[in-house]
Enzyme design. Structure first.
Site, PDB file in Angstrom:
ATOM      1  N   HIS A 207       0.833  -1.199   0.000  1.00  0.00           N
ATOM      2  CA  HIS A 207       0.000   0.000   0.000  1.00  0.00           C
ATOM      3  C   HIS A 207       0.870   1.252   0.000  1.00  0.00           C
ATOM      4  O   HIS A 207       0.417   2.319  -0.372  1.00  0.00           O
ATOM      5  CB  HIS A 207      -0.964   0.007   1.191  1.00  0.00           C
ATOM      6  CG  HIS A 207      -0.330  -0.150   2.521  1.00  0.00           C
ATOM      7  ND1 HIS A 207      -0.332  -1.339   3.206  1.00  0.00           N
ATOM      8  CD2 HIS A 207       0.325   0.720   3.290  1.00  0.00           C
ATOM      9  CE1 HIS A 207       0.293  -1.181   4.362  1.00  0.00           C
ATOM     10  NE2 HIS A 207       0.709   0.063   4.428  1.00  0.00           N
ATOM     11  N   ASP A 235       0.186  -7.506   0.004  1.00  0.00           N
ATOM     12  CA  ASP A 235       0.594  -6.193   0.499  1.00  0.00           C
ATOM     13  C   ASP A 235       2.119  -6.107   0.578  1.00  0.00           C
ATOM     14  O   ASP A 235       2.697  -6.058   1.653  1.00  0.00           O
ATOM     15  CB  ASP A 235      -0.030  -5.910   1.870  1.00  0.00           C
ATOM     16  CG  ASP A 235       0.032  -4.427   2.228  1.00  0.00           C
ATOM     17  OD1 ASP A 235       0.570  -3.650   1.430  1.00  0.00           O
ATOM     18  OD2 ASP A 235      -0.457  -4.065   3.317  1.00  0.00           O
ATOM     19  N   GLY A 314       2.003   4.949  11.336  1.00  0.00           N
ATOM     20  CA  GLY A 314       3.413   5.256  11.148  1.00  0.00           C
ATOM     21  C   GLY A 314       4.289   4.024  11.262  1.00  0.00           C
ATOM     22  O   GLY A 314       5.423   4.018  10.796  1.00  0.00           O
ATOM     23  N   SER A 316       3.374   1.134   9.944  1.00  0.00           N
ATOM     24  CA  SER A 316       3.045   0.287   8.813  1.00  0.00           C
ATOM     25  C   SER A 316       4.187   0.205   7.807  1.00  0.00           C
ATOM     26  O   SER A 316       4.901   1.170   7.577  1.00  0.00           O
ATOM     27  CB  SER A 316       1.802   0.831   8.120  1.00  0.00           C
ATOM     28  OG  SER A 316       1.429   0.017   7.069  1.00  0.00           O
ATOM     29  N   SER A 331       1.307  -4.770   7.588  1.00  0.00           N
ATOM     30  CA  SER A 331       0.228  -4.420   6.669  1.00  0.00           C
ATOM     31  C   SER A 331      -0.784  -3.503   7.339  1.00  0.00           C
ATOM     32  O   SER A 331      -1.084  -2.425   6.846  1.00  0.00           O
ATOM     33  CB  SER A 331      -0.481  -5.683   6.176  1.00  0.00           C
ATOM     34  OG  SER A 331      -1.605  -5.358   5.396  1.00  0.00           O
TER      35      SER A 331
END
Length: 360
Positions: A207, A235, A314, A316, A331
Site C-alpha cells: 500500500h 501487500d 506510522g 506500517s 500491513s
C-alpha cells in the site's frame, strides 16, 4: 564512487506507511479437541523456526490427515491437530504433540469460502485459529448493526467452524514512518534489504508503493524507485536502490544496535516475534493466526500473519522478525501501544518468491 551513508542510521529496517491497521483476537482455549493420551511420547524441544520446518514436513506427509498446527512457546514444542489416531501416531513419532480435533482444514477452508462469498464487509477480518480449531471472524467499530446481524447469521450457519467477535478499534489506512523513507505521497518505512540479480533492493508494504513511486531517506536524498507493487490482494512492494548507500541486512532496534537478518522464515502460530517501526519503535508479541483475510476499505488482502503485537499509525510497512529471520512486513491493524492491539503482516517468504529476490 564513494558510498553515501544515510544520516542518523543505516537503511536497515522496517518502517511504516500507508497501512490499515486492523483488529482481531483469539481465545486461546481448545474447542472440540482432546489432548493426546498420557502414554504419548515426549515431544521434542524445538525453536520456533525448527517447529515451523517440522510442521511443514508433517503437513506434507499427513496430507488431509493434518488439521493445522501451532507452536507452544512455554513448552517449546510443536502441536499438530489431526483427525484420527493413525495421524496422531505419525505426529508423535516425529517428536511433536498430537491433538485430535473436530474440524478438518478442508472444512475450515470451506467456512472461509462462505465468509468470502457472504460476509465480505469493509471493517471485517477472519483467520483460521488452530488453537480453537475455528475460523475467528472480527468486526470493527465501523460495522453497522445491520451488518453485524448479517455476519451473525453467516457465522451461525457455519456451526462450530467459526466464531464472531467485535473489536473496539477501527480499520483505517494511514501514512507515516519507521526507519523513514518518504515520497510525494507520504511517509513509509523500509522493511528488509534484499538482493535481486546481484543488485540491491528493499521490500516494504504494497500500500506504500501504490501511493509512492520515488523514495527518499530521512535527509531528503532520493534512494530508490519502485520496481514492483502488489496491493490489494497482497501487500508488498519491491524498490530498487538508485543511490550508492549502505544497505546492510539488519533491523534497527532503536537502542543504538541492530539485529542482523540472515534469512527468512515461515510464521508459526505461537512463534515469538518482534516488530520495528518509527512511531512506536520496537515491540514484541506472538503470532496468533495464519492465512488471515482483512477487508480494508481499499480492498481485501489475504494470506496475512496475525499477531498480538501493538502498532500505531506510522509503523506500517515495517519489519517483523524472529531472531535473525525475517518473517513479515507490517500491513495493518488496530489499537495502540498504550492499550494494546493486533497487527497483520504480509509474509516475507511470499514477497521474496513473488519478486524473485533474496534476503541480503
Amino acid at each position: 564512487m564513494k558510498h553515501r551513508r544515510i544520516p542518523g542510521r543505516r537503511i536497515a529496517v522496517a518502517g511504516a506507511g500507508v497501512a490499515a491497521l486492523v483488529a482481531a483476537g483469539f481465545t486461546f482455549q481448545s474447542a472440540n479437541a482432546s489432548e493426546p493420551a498420557e502414554s504419548a511420547p515426549q515431544a521434542r524441544i524445538l525453536s520456533a523456526p525448527a517447529a515451523g520446518k517440522l510442521s511443514s514436513a508433517l503437513v506434507r506427509d499427513l496430507g488431509s490427515g493434518a488439521a493445522g498446527s501451532y507452536y507452544d512457546a512455554r513448552a517449546r514444542s510443536l502441536v499438530v491437530n489431526v483427525l484420527d489416531a493413525t495421524a496422531a501416531r505419525t505426529v508423535e513419532a516425529a517428536g511433536a504433540k498430537a491433538r485430535v480435533v473436530a474440524n478438518s482444514l478442508a472444512e475450515l477452508d470451506g467456512a472461509r469460502s462462505t465468509l468470502k462469498r457472504d460476509a465480505t464487509i469493509p471493517g471485517t477480518s477472519w483467520a483460521t485459529d488452530p488453537v480453537t480449531d475455528k475460523v475467528v471472524v472480527t468486526a470493527d467499530a465501523t460495522v453497522s448493526g445491520a451488518e453485524w446481524s448479517r455476519l451473525g447469521k453467516v457465522v451461525d450457519g457455519l456451526g462450530g467452524k467459526a466464531e464472531l467477535k467485535r473489536s473496539k478499534g477501527r480499520y483505517e489506512p494511514f501514512i507515516a514512518g519507521g526507519d523513514a523513507i518518504s515520497g510525494s505521497g507520504g511517509r513509509c518505512s523500509l522493511g528488509f534489504n534484499v538482493v535481486k540479480g546481484g543488485q540491491p533492493y528493499f521490500l516494504t508494504a504494497g500500500h506504500c508503493t501504490e501511493a509512492i513511486s520515488s523514495w527518499s531517506d530521512s535527509s531528503g536524498g532520493v534512494i530508490g524507485q519502485n520496481e514492483q507493487s502488489s496491493f490489494p490482494g497482497d501487500d508488498f512492494g519491491l524498490v530498487k536502490y538508485t543511490a550508492q548507500v549502505d544497505h546492510p541486512s539488519e533491523v534497527d532496534l532503536y537502542n543504538g544496535s541492530a539485529q542482523p537478518i540472515t534469512g527468512a522464515a515461515e510464521a508459526t502460530v505461537g512463534m515469538k516475534v518482534t516488530r520495528s517501526g518509527s512511531t512506536t519503535q520496537v515491540h514484541d508479541g506472538t503470532v496468533t493466526g495464519l492465512n488471515a483475510t482483512v477487508n480494508y476499505s481499499e480492498g481485501t488482502v489475504s494470506g496475512l500473519i496475525q499477531t498480538d503485537v501493538c502498532a500505531e499509525p506510522g509503523d506500517s510497512g515495517g519489519s517483523l522478525f524472529s531472531g535473525d529471520k525475517a518473517v513479515g512486513l507490517t500491513s495493518g491493524g488496530s489499537g495502540d501501544c498504550t492499550s494494546g492491539g493486533e497487527t497483520f503482516f504480509q509474509p516475507v517468504t511470499e514477497a521474496l518468491s513473488a519478486t524473485g529476490s533474496q534476503i541480503g
